[in-house]
Design a protein around this motif. Structure first.
Motif, PDB file in Angstrom:
ATOM      1  N   TRP A 289       0.804  -1.223   0.000  1.00 27.18           N
ATOM      2  CA  TRP A 289       0.000   0.000   0.000  1.00 27.18           C
ATOM      3  C   TRP A 289       0.837   1.273   0.000  1.00 27.18           C
ATOM      4  O   TRP A 289       0.289   2.381   0.012  1.00 27.18           O
ATOM      5  N   LEU A 290       2.164   1.111  -0.029  1.00 18.83           N
ATOM      6  CA  LEU A 290       3.037   2.290  -0.093  1.00 18.83           C
ATOM      7  C   LEU A 290       3.089   2.744  -1.545  1.00 18.83           C
ATOM      8  O   LEU A 290       3.794   2.173  -2.378  1.00 18.83           O
ATOM      9  N   ASN A 291       2.338   3.765  -1.846  1.00 21.39           N
ATOM     10  CA  ASN A 291       2.093   4.191  -3.223  1.00 21.39           C
ATOM     11  C   ASN A 291       3.305   4.906  -3.794  1.00 21.39           C
ATOM     12  O   ASN A 291       3.897   5.779  -3.157  1.00 21.39           O
ATOM     13  N   SER A 292       3.669   4.539  -5.032  1.00 25.75           N
ATOM     14  CA  SER A 292       4.793   5.196  -5.698  1.00 25.75           C
ATOM     15  C   SER A 292       4.499   6.648  -6.024  1.00 25.75           C
ATOM     16  O   SER A 292       5.423   7.452  -6.201  1.00 25.75           O
ATOM     17  N   SER A 293       3.224   6.983  -6.132  1.00 25.53           N
ATOM     18  CA  SER A 293       2.879   8.379  -6.414  1.00 25.53           C
ATOM     19  C   SER A 293       3.019   9.262  -5.185  1.00 25.53           C
ATOM     20  O   SER A 293       3.002  10.491  -5.298  1.00 25.53           O
ATOM     21  N   GLN A 294       3.168   8.643  -4.016  1.00 24.50           N
ATOM     22  CA  GLN A 294       3.331   9.405  -2.786  1.00 24.50           C
ATOM     23  C   GLN A 294       4.807   9.709  -2.563  1.00 24.50           C
ATOM     24  O   GLN A 294       5.655   8.833  -2.685  1.00 24.50           O
ATOM     25  N   MET A 295       5.100  10.950  -2.237  1.00 34.23           N
ATOM     26  CA  MET A 295       6.472  11.342  -1.974  1.00 34.23           C
ATOM     27  C   MET A 295       6.912  10.796  -0.628  1.00 34.23           C
ATOM     28  O   MET A 295       6.201  10.883   0.361  1.00 34.23           O
ATOM     29  N   GLY A 296       8.095  10.212  -0.604  1.00 32.11           N
ATOM     30  CA  GLY A 296       8.637   9.672   0.627  1.00 32.11           C
ATOM     31  C   GLY A 296       9.187  10.754   1.528  1.00 32.11           C
ATOM     32  O   GLY A 296       9.203  11.946   1.205  1.00 32.11           O
ATOM     33  N   ILE A 297       9.686  10.332   2.665  1.00 32.78           N
ATOM     34  CA  ILE A 297      10.211  11.281   3.653  1.00 32.78           C
ATOM     35  C   ILE A 297      11.413  12.040   3.108  1.00 32.78           C
ATOM     36  O   ILE A 297      11.606  13.212   3.403  1.00 32.78           O
ATOM     37  N   TYR A 298      12.210  11.392   2.271  1.00 33.33           N
ATOM     38  CA  TYR A 298      13.433  12.009   1.765  1.00 33.33           C
ATOM     39  C   TYR A 298      13.284  12.550   0.352  1.00 33.33           C
ATOM     40  O   TYR A 298      14.268  12.845  -0.307  1.00 33.33           O
ATOM     41  N   GLY A 299      12.032  12.660  -0.121  1.00 31.43           N
ATOM     42  CA  GLY A 299      11.795  13.324  -1.396  1.00 31.43           C
ATOM     43  C   GLY A 299      11.658  12.416  -2.592  1.00 31.43           C
ATOM     44  O   GLY A 299      11.327  12.878  -3.684  1.00 31.43           O
ATOM     45  N   LYS A 300      11.941  11.129  -2.438  1.00 37.19           N
ATOM     46  CA  LYS A 300      11.781  10.183  -3.522  1.00 37.19           C
ATOM     47  C   LYS A 300      10.419   9.500  -3.401  1.00 37.19           C
ATOM     48  O   LYS A 300       9.751   9.616  -2.368  1.00 37.19           O
TER      49      LYS A 300
END
Length: 977
Positions: free
Chosen positions: A784-795
Motif C-alpha cells: 500500500w506504499l504508493n509510488s505516487s506518494q512522496m517519501g520522507i526524503y523526497g523520492k
C-alpha cells in the motif's frame, strides 16, 4: 623548396666555373710574367696585382662557403652556425675592406706559410704560387697578407662565437616569450573546465616543442638562402645582415651580463605579451576545443614520445658536431650560453613556480625534462598515496557519519504535506508550551540533584506524578494508571538501588536477574506457586510459567498453534500485543518462534512486573487499558493475546475490547485465555455470555475454543473480519460504527469511544491484504506504499523505503559494529528515539537485540510501515517522560532528534530522561547538527557520562557516550521533583 634548391645549385656551378677560369688565367699570366722577368732580369716584381689578390680572396670565400654548406646539410644545429658565419663574412666584406687592400713592401722569408684553417686550402695554394713566383722581393706583401689573414681568422672565430651565442640566446628569448604566451593563454581560458585547460596547456607544450625542433631546420634553409643572396650581394640581404649583426651584438652583450639579460628578457617578454595576448588566447582556445576529445593519457604518451625524439636528435647533433669546423669553440660557447639560459630559466622558475604550466616544463632541455618528468611522476605517486590516505580518512569520517554518498539526504519539506502526524491526528492532544529560549542551557558543569520522590529508584515521572494524581476526580477507568506528565520535565536524577550490578546478558537473563537490580519480592510471594518468579539467593529466577501456563510458556505457545494452524508463529504471525503480560514470559519465549511481542501492563499492585520483563531483556511498556487509546496505530497487530489479564472487556459496551479491535489487523486473531472460557462459576458464566454477544455484534468469528490438557486451561480464539459485509447485515447496530471523520490512527491522548471503524475496501489501502510472510516482509516495501506518494526524503515512497534500509545496513555494519567500540554481547534492549521507516531496527535483525521504534508525534506518521515490515514501536513526545522504568535500556539511538526537539522544549530535561532510561554501562549514539552535538556533549559530561567519540563534518556530527554509576550527593526539593 625546389626553386631555391635549383637556384642554389646553378649559383654554385657558376661560381665554381668562374673560379677555375680565373685560376687558370692567373696561372698563365703569372707564368708569362715570370718567364718575361726571368728572361730579362731574373728578379720578380715587387708589387702584387690587386685584381689577382681580390680574385683569389673571392675564390677562397666561395670555397669556404661551399664547404660550410656541405657541413650544413649534415646537421640542423650546424645549419644555424653556417648561417651566422656566412652573414659575418658578408658583413666583414662590407665593413672591413682594408683587410683585403694591397700592402706593398718586402716580406721576410719566414712569413711564407700555409693557412692553418682547412677551409682556406685554395687560398693557401694561391699564396704558395705567389710566393714561388714572387721570390724574396715580395716578402713585405706576404707578411702583410699573413697578418690580414690571421686578423680575418680571429674575426671569423669571434663572429662564429657571437653567432652561436646569439642563436642560443634567441632560443632562450623565444622560450621566455612562449612561457609568457602560455601563461596568458591559460589566463584567457579560465572560464573553461579544468580538464580542458590542462589539455590545452599540454597541446601548447607540444606546439612549442615542435617549434623549437623545426626552428633549426627553418634556420638551415634560411641560412642557405641567405648565403645565395650573399653571393649575389642583394641589397635586401645586406639590410637583413645588418639587423642580424645588431641582434648578435645585443645577444653578446646579454651573454656577458646575465643580470641585464634577465631584465631585458623579462621586459621584452612583457612587451610581446601585450601584443600577442589576444592571438595566443585565440590559438589556445582553438587548440583546447579541437583537443577536448583527446584523452590525457594519449597526451602524456605523445609528450613522452616527443621527449624521446628530442633526446635522440640531441644525441645525433652531439655526434655530428664532433666532425664540424670549430668544434671546441662551439662546444664551449654553447655550454656557456646554455648554462646562462638555464640560470635565467631557474630564476624565472623560482619567481613564478606557482604558475608554471606543463608546457613551460616541456620547454626545458631533454635531460632536465626527463628529470622533471621523473620527479613529477614521483610527486604524482606521492600525491596519489596522500590522496588515498586522505580518501581513507575522509571515507572513515563519511563512514562514521553515514557518508554523504550513503543515499539518505535530509528530509524533504514537500514530503510533510503528504504525511500526517500524531499531533494532527489526535484531536485531544495535550497542548505543549512552546519553548522560546535558544536552548543554550546545555553548559558543562550543569548542577544536578537526585529526585526526591516516593517512588525512589523506580521513579517514572508521567506515572508517579503525585500532584496530578491527587487532582483526579475519578479512578473508575484506571485514570490513576494512565499518563499524567508534569508541565516541565524533571531535571533531577533517579538514584540507583543499593547493590546494583551490571545486568546479566541475554539469553541467560530470561531465566534469572540480580535481585538488587529489581529488589521486589511481593510477586515471588504471591505468584511463586504459578512459576512467575522465585527468589534464589541474590538472584530472582523465572521458571517460565504464568497463571495460564504453569508448566511453561513453550507448551502453551504450541497449544495455541495446534488450536489454530493459521496463526503460524514466525511466518504469518510476527508482531503481537500481550495485554496484562505479568513478567512477560509469554513474549520472552515467543522469541524462540521468531515472534516479536509488545507486552503491556500497568504499574499496579503487581509491583515492578514490567521492570522484571525489561530486566530480563523482554520488550514491555507500562500502559493500561483505561480511558484513552493505546499509543499504537490502527490495524497493526497480527495477534492480540490476553491470558488472565483481568481486563473487563465486556463493560461499558465493550469499549476496551473495541480498542483491541482498532489495533488488530483485519483477519488477525484475538486469543482470550481466561476462566470464563472453561469455568462454570456464576460470574464466569455471565462474563462468557456477555463476551459472546459482544464479539458476535463486532462480527468476530469464533475460530476455536480449545482446552490445554497440560496446563488445564482453555482458550477462545476469535478472528476479526476482513470486510464490511457483516457490519452492514447486523440487525442491531451495536456497537455503532464510528463517524467517518474519526481517524482510527489518532492515538496520542485520544479518549476511547465505543464504536468500530469500517474495514478498508480499496485494494491499495492498508489492511486489505495480509503482509508477506516473515522474514521477507522485513525488506519488502508494503503493497500500500504508493509510488505516487512522496517519501520522507523526497523520492517515491517505495524507493525511500529501500534507500533507508540500505543506508542503515551500511552505517551499522561499517560504523556502529566496527568503529564505536561497543560490545554488542552486552546489548539487548535498544530504542530508536526517532525512527522513520524502521531501517535502523531492520538492519539489526541478525543481532540478538530488539528495538523499540519511537515515532515522534510531530514527525510524519510512519509507524504503520514499521509494523507492516514485522517490527514494532510506539508514538511518543520526547518533551515528556517515556512510559518505562529506570535503567531498562542498553542502547539509545537518536538520529537528528535533539535539533528538532529543542525548538519545542529544553534539552536538560530530555538528557535527564535519557539518563533515567539507560542502564549504567549503557550507550547513547547521537547523530545531529554539529552545534546540537556540542550541547548534548556538554550535558552528558555534566552527567559524568564518558564521551568516547565525537565526529563532525560539514556541520553534521556524531557522538557516542557511555553512562557510568555516578549519582549526585544531594537531593532536589520535593516540590520540584
Amino acid at each position: 623548396m625546389r626553386s631555391r634548391s635549383n637556384k642554389r645549385s646553378s649559383s654554385s656551378s657558376n661560381s665554381y666555373a668562374s673560379t677555375v677560369t680565373i685560376t687558370v688565367f692567373i696561372a698563365v699570366c703569372v707564368f708569362a710574367v715570370w718567364m718575361l722577368n726571368y728572361s730579362n732580369t731574373g728578379v720578380p716584381p715587387q708589387t702584387t696585382n690587386r685584381s689577382t689578390r681580390i680574385a683569389t680572396t673571392a675564390s677562397t670565400d666561395d670555397t669556404t662557403n661551399t664547404a660550410l654548406n656541405m657541413a650544413s646539410s649534415e646537421d640542423d644545429q650546424a645549419q644555424v652556425i653556417t648561417k651566422s658565419t656566412s652573414n659575418d663574412n658578408s658583413n666583414n666584406n662590407s665593413e672591413n675592406p682594408k683587410a683585403f687592400e694591397d700592402n706593398p713592401g718586402d716580406l721576410p722569408d719566414d712569413a711564407i706559410k700555409s693557412d692553418d684553417l682547412p677551409n682556406n686550402s685554395s687560398k693557401g695554394s694561391s699564396t704558395q704560387d705567389q710566393n714561388s713566383s714572387g721570390g724574396g722581393d715580395n716578402k713585405q706583401d706576404q707578411v702583410s697578407e699573413e697578418l690580414q689573414d690571421q686578423k680575418e681568422k680571429e674575426i671569423s672565430q669571434s663572429q662564429l662565437s657571437e653567432d652561436q651565442t646569439s642563436s642560443v640566446a634567441e632560443h632562450s628569448q623565444q622560450q621566455a616569450d612562449h612561457d609568457e604566451q602560455s601563461v596568458s593563454s591559460q589566463k584567457g581560458s579560465d572560464d573553461q573546465s579544468d580538464q580542458n585547460s590542462r589539455k590545452g596547456s599540454e597541446d601548447q607544450s607540444d606546439q612549442n616543442n615542435q617549434k623549437m625542433f623545426t626552428s633549426n631546420g627553418e634556420g638551415s634553409s634560411s641560412g642557405n638562402d641567405q648565403m645565395i643572396n650573399s653571393e649575389s650581394k642583394s641589397q635586401d640581404q645586406q639590410e637583413t645582415n645588418n639587423n642580424n649583426s645588431e641582434s648578435r651584438e645585443r645577444s653578446s652583450q646579454d651573454f656577458q651580463n646575465d643580470k641585464k639579460s634577465d631584465t631585458a628578457d623579462q621586459q621584452q617578454g612583457t612587451a610581446q605579451q601585450g601584443q600577442q595576448q589576444q592571438e595566443s588566447q585565440k590559438q589556445s582556445s582553438d587548440k583546447q576545443q579541437s583537443q577536448n576529445e583527446t584523452s590525457e593519457s594519449d597526451q602524456q604518451q605523445q609528450a613522452k614520445e616527443q621527449q624521446k625524439q628530442q633526446q635522440k636528435q640531441e644525441q645525433q647533433n652531439s655526434e655530428s658536431n664532433m666532425t664540424k669546423i670549430g668544434e671546441v669553440q662551439f662546444s664551449d660557447v654553447t655550454n656557456h650560453a646554455m648554462t646562462t639560459t638555464l640560470l635565467v630559466q631557474n630564476k624565472a622558475s623560482d619567481g613564478q613556480n606557482f604558475s608554471q604550466t606543463p608546457s613551460d616544463q616541456n620547454k626545458q632541455s631533454p635531460e632536465k625534462t626527463q628529470q622533471d618528468t621523473d620527479s613529477q611522476q614521483k610527486q604524482a605517486g606521492n600525491a596519489a598515496d596522500q590522496s588515498k590516505q586522505g580518501a581513507t580518512e575522509s571515507n572513515s569520517g563519511d563512514s562514521l557519519l553515514g557518508g554523504d554518498n550513503s543515499g539518505i539526504p535530509k528530509e524533504s519539506k514537500e514530503s510533510k504535506k503528504s504525511w500526517s502526524t500524531q499531533a494532527d491526528q489526535s484531536e485531544n492532544q495535550k497542548e505543549r508550551r512552546k519553548d522560546e529560549t535558544d536552548g543554550q542551557d546545555g553548559i558543562y558543569g550543569y548542577t544536578w540533584q537526585n529526585c526526591n520522590v516516593t517512588a525512589g529508584p523506580d521513579y517514572i515521572p508521567c506515572l508517579d506524578n503525585e500532584k496530578a494524581l491527587k487532582q483526579l476526580r475519578t479512578t473508575k477507568h484506571f485514570e490513576h494508571r494512565e499518563r499524567h506528565c508534569p508541565q516541565e520535565g524533571p531535571t533531577c536524577l533517579v538514584p540507583l538501588p543499593e547493590g546494583y550490578k551490571r545486568s546479566i546478558e541475554w539469553p541467560e537473563s530470561r531465566d534469572k536477574i540480580w535481585y538488587h537490580n529489581v529488589p521486589h519480592t511481593l510477586l515471588a510471594e504471591v505468584k511463586g506457586h504459578q512459576n512467575w518468579v522465585k527468589v534464589s539467593g541474590e538472584l530472582l529466577t523465572f521458571p517460565g510459567g504464568g497463571t495460564q501456563f504453569i508448566h511453561g510458556a513453550l507448551v502453551y505457545i504450541d497449544f495455541l498453534q495446534n488450536a489454530v494452524p493459521g496463526i503460524a508463529w514466525g511466518k504469518n504471525t510476527r508482531v503481537i500485543l500481550d495485554v496484562g503480560c505479568g513478567v512477560a514470559s509469554f513474549g520472552g519465549y515467543l522469541f524462540d518462534r521468531d515472534v516479536l511481542t509488545m507486552s503491556i501492563a500497568p504499574k499496579d499492585e503487581h509491583e515492578a512486573q514490567v521492570q522484571f520483563a525489561l530486566e530480563r531483556g523482554i520488550p514491555a511498556i507500562s500502559a493500561v487499558m483505561g480511558s484513552q487509546r493505546l499509543p499504537f496505530p490502527s490495524r497493526v497487530f497480527d495477534v492480540v493475546h490476553c491470558a488472565r489479564c483481568r481486563v473487563p472487556w465486556h463493560n461499558e459496551g465493550g469499549m476496551l475490547l473495541l480498542e483491541l479491535n482498532r489495533v488488530l489487523r483485519p483477519g488477525g486473531y484475538f486469543v482470550w485465555s481466561a476462566t470464563p472460557v472453561y469455568r462454570k462459576e456464576k460470574e464466569d458464566v455471565e462474563i462468557w455470555k456477555e463476551m459472546s454477544a459482544l464479539t458476535a455484534s463486532m462480527c468476530w468469528e469464533v475460530v476455536a475454543i480449545k482446552n490445554d490438557k497440560v496446563n488445564l486451561v482453555a482458550a477462545a480464539i476469535y478472528r476479526k473480519p476482513t470486510s464490511n459485509q457483516c457490519y452492514e447485515q447486523r440487525k442491531q447496530k451495536q456497537p455503532p460504527m464510528c463517524n467517518n471523520d474519526d481517524d482510527p490512527n489518532a492515538a496520542w491522548y485520544v479518549p476511547l469511544q465505543a464504536c468500530m471503524h469500517q474495514a478498508p475496501i480499496d485494494k491499495s489501502e492498508r489492511g486489505t491484504q495480509w503482509p508477506e510472510k516473515w522474514p521477507s516482509r522485513l525488506q519488502t516495501p508494503p503493497y500500500w506504499l504508493n509510488s505516487s506518494q512522496m517519501g520522507i526524503y523526497g523520492k517515491p515512497a517505495p524507493q525511500d523505503f529501500a534507500r533507508d534500509y540500505e543506508h542503515w545496513k551500511r552505517v551499522i555494519n561499517n560504523t556502529y559494529i566496527k568503529s564505536l567500540g561497543i560490545n554488542w554481547s552486552n546489548v539487548r534492549n535498544v530504542m530508536d528515539m526517532r525512527a522513520v521507516y524502521g531501517g535502523f531496527a531492520a538492519a539489526l535483525k541478525d543481532l540478538k537485540v530488539w528495538v523499540m521504534n519511537v515515532v515522534n508525534i510531530d514527525s510524519p506518521d510512519t509507524l504503520p510501515i514499521i509494523y507492516e515490515r514485522g517490527l514494532f514501536g510506539i508514538y511518543h513526545d520526547w518533551c515528556e517522560s517515556f512510559s518505562t522504568y529506570p535503567r531498562t535500556y542498553d542502547l539509545l539511538h537518536a538520529d537528528h532528534l535533539f535539533s528538532r526537539l529543542k525548538k519545542r522544549c529544553k534539552l536538560p530535561p530530555v538528557l535527564a530522561e535519557i539518563d533515567r532510561i539507560v542502564r549504567p554501562g549503557g550507550k547513547l549514539i547521537v547523530r545531529d547538527e554539529s552545534s546540537t552535538i556540542g550541547e548534548v556533549e556538554n550535558l552528558l559530561k555534566s552527567l559524568h557520562w564518558e564521551v568516547s567519540l565525537t565526529v563532525s563534518k560539514n556541520q553534521e556530527g556524531m557522538l557516542s557516550a557511555q553512562k557510568g554509576k555516578w549519582r549526585p550527593n544531594t537531593y532536589a526539593d520535593r516540590n520540584s521533583s
